[in-house]
Design an enzyme around this catalytic site. Structure first.
Site, PDB file in Angstrom:
ATOM      1  CD  GLN A 179      -5.015  -4.530   5.655  1.00  7.23           C
ATOM      2  OE1 GLN A 179      -5.322  -6.181   5.563  1.00  7.23           O
ATOM      3  NE2 GLN A 179      -4.104  -4.725   5.148  1.00  7.23           N
ATOM      4  CG  HIS A 201      -0.944  -6.876  -2.264  1.00 10.75           C
ATOM      5  ND1 HIS A 201      -0.435  -7.031  -0.981  1.00 10.75           N
ATOM      6  CD2 HIS A 201      -1.470  -5.343  -2.516  1.00 10.75           C
ATOM      7  CE1 HIS A 201      -0.053  -5.223  -0.453  1.00 10.75           C
ATOM      8  NE2 HIS A 201      -0.738  -4.422  -1.219  1.00 10.75           N
ATOM      9  CB  CYS A 322       3.751   0.920   3.935  1.00  9.43           C
ATOM     10  SG  CYS A 322       2.559   0.021   2.935  1.00  9.43           S
TER      11      CYS A 322
END
Ligand code: PLP
Length: 388
Positions: A179, A201, A322
């Site tokens: 992150q 991503h 997730c």
């Protein structure tokens, strides 16, 4: 999808058009295998070299310290396995209770295989106590693996202090920087970090590409065996995605520290705190990613809120992507001592440089109205499923 206001940039990010252009060239014309000796293959190898130097520049490390992988999760698994392979007699791992599921699931699996795991707690603001880390690291500690920035709250762990402790205790450190990478300045040269994981991503590159930094002084054991990546990660490289990752890293470096994204976050957060009663920021506001706000709203259920906000064109999340879809309250907020009720009343909004001031203004209208509607539909604290 053009009307969507995407406020879930910690889950994934939109591909930058410049990254897309780079990728298209390699997908369309540059299809050579980088291991082939003829010109088409050499061109693909050149793309990998260029990307490696772009990613190395963002991380301030050497190019030969980077291995391209298929994602952050693979980087994490590789780092942990490499550390454990260094000394099979060391059977202890230190991590925290607020890690990403990639680390948590791996450590749970290793615990079943006989490793001892110390799960460091966090306080009510999601902060780690370095003194507890110091106490936890032992002679048989094979690895300390910790987040840099939490994906749900954005709260930062004190990586420099952690590295200093791990160095003193003569153990190894892996940092899950998925992150933080490209959002915070990073100088791996002399940082005392042995392994660091990153993912494309999260910085406007494609899904399915990642990088693992391995300090050149660490003896490395691959997870995927084969000849590619200097025999450190087998498998023909995903040239287009890696080239795109390189471009994304170059663009991220140019935007690093810029005020735009944190400005969006601050404006949105301040507006919600001022206009919605019973709204609280979760986590340490003084020490978190510039992209992220995690908010609790008294008397709502995040699942109902997500449905209503989706209907009104806002993408955000409850807990991490997730684990969304499950009804369990966020393990991160639970680890911070939240009740199930407050954890379930929390939403994460994460901002990116493709958001616009107009979108932020619209979100400042839509989100308070949606919270208001949820509260009128549901008596405080009781679950609600919104159908309109
Ligand atoms: N670590 C953190 C902190 C993350 O936020 C994520 C993704 O959400 C990962 C690891 C896994 O990265 P990837 O999706 O590239 O496997």
């Amino acid at each position: 999808m053009s009307n969507v206001i995407y406020l879930d940039n910690n889950a994934t990010t939109r591909i930058d058009p410049q990254v897309f252009e780079v990728m298209c060239g390699w997908l369309r014309d540059g299809y050579g295998n980088p291991s082939s000796g003829y010109a088409l293959g050499r061109a693909a190898l050149g793309a990998l070299d260029a990307a490696r130097s772009q990613v190395a520049a963002l991380a301030s490390c050497r190019e030969d310290e980077l291995i391209f992988t298929s994602c952050g999760t693979e980087s994490i698994n590789t780092a942990v396995h490499a550390a454990l392979a260094l000394d099979p007699d060391k059977r202890h791992i230190v991590t925290s209770t607020v890690e990403h599921s990639a680390t948590i699931k791996l450590c749970e699996h290793l615990a079943q295989r006989g490793y001892e795991i110390t799960w460091l707690p966090v306080d009510g603001l999601g902060r780690l106590d370095p003194a507890q880390l110091e106490e936890a690291v032992r002679e048989d500690t094979a690895l300390v693996t910790l987040l840099w920035a939490n994906n749900e709250t954005g709260v930062l762990f004190p990586v420099q202090e952690i590295a200093e402790i791990v160095r003193r205790k003569k153990s190894l450190l892996h940092v899950d920087a998925v992150q933080a990478f490209g959002k915070l300045p990073l100088a791996l040269e002399d940082a005392g970090i042995h392994f660091l994981s990153a993912s494309g991503h999260k910085i406007h590159a494609a899904k399915g590409v990642g990088a693992l930094y391995v300090n050149r002084r660490v003896r490395f054991t691959p997870l995927l065996r084969g000849s590619q990546e200097n025999a450190r990660r087998g498998g023909t490289q995903n040239v287009a995605s890696i080239a795109g990752f390189g471009k994304a890293a170059e663009i991220a470096a140019a935007h690093l520290g810029g005020p735009t994204v944190s400005g969006y976050r601050d404006r949105f957060e301040a507006h919600l705190l001022a206009s919605v009663t019973g709204c609280t920021v979760n986590g340490d506001r003084a020490n978190r990613l510039p992209t992220t706000t995690n908010l609790s709203f008294d008397g709502i259920e995040s699942e109902g809120a997500l449905i209503l906000l989706d209907e009104r064109g806002i993408c955000c999340s409850a807990g991490s992507a997730c684990t969304s879809g499950s009804i369990h309250p966020s393990h991160v907020l639970k680890a911070m001592g939240f009740s199930n009720e407050r954890a379930r009343a929390s939403l994460r909004f994460s901002f990116g440089r493709f958001n616009t001031p107009e979108e932020i203004a619209a979100a400042c209208e839509i989100v308070p109205a949606a919270i208001e509607k949820l509260r009128t539909l549901s008596p405080a604290g009781s679950p609600v499923v919104v159908t309109a």
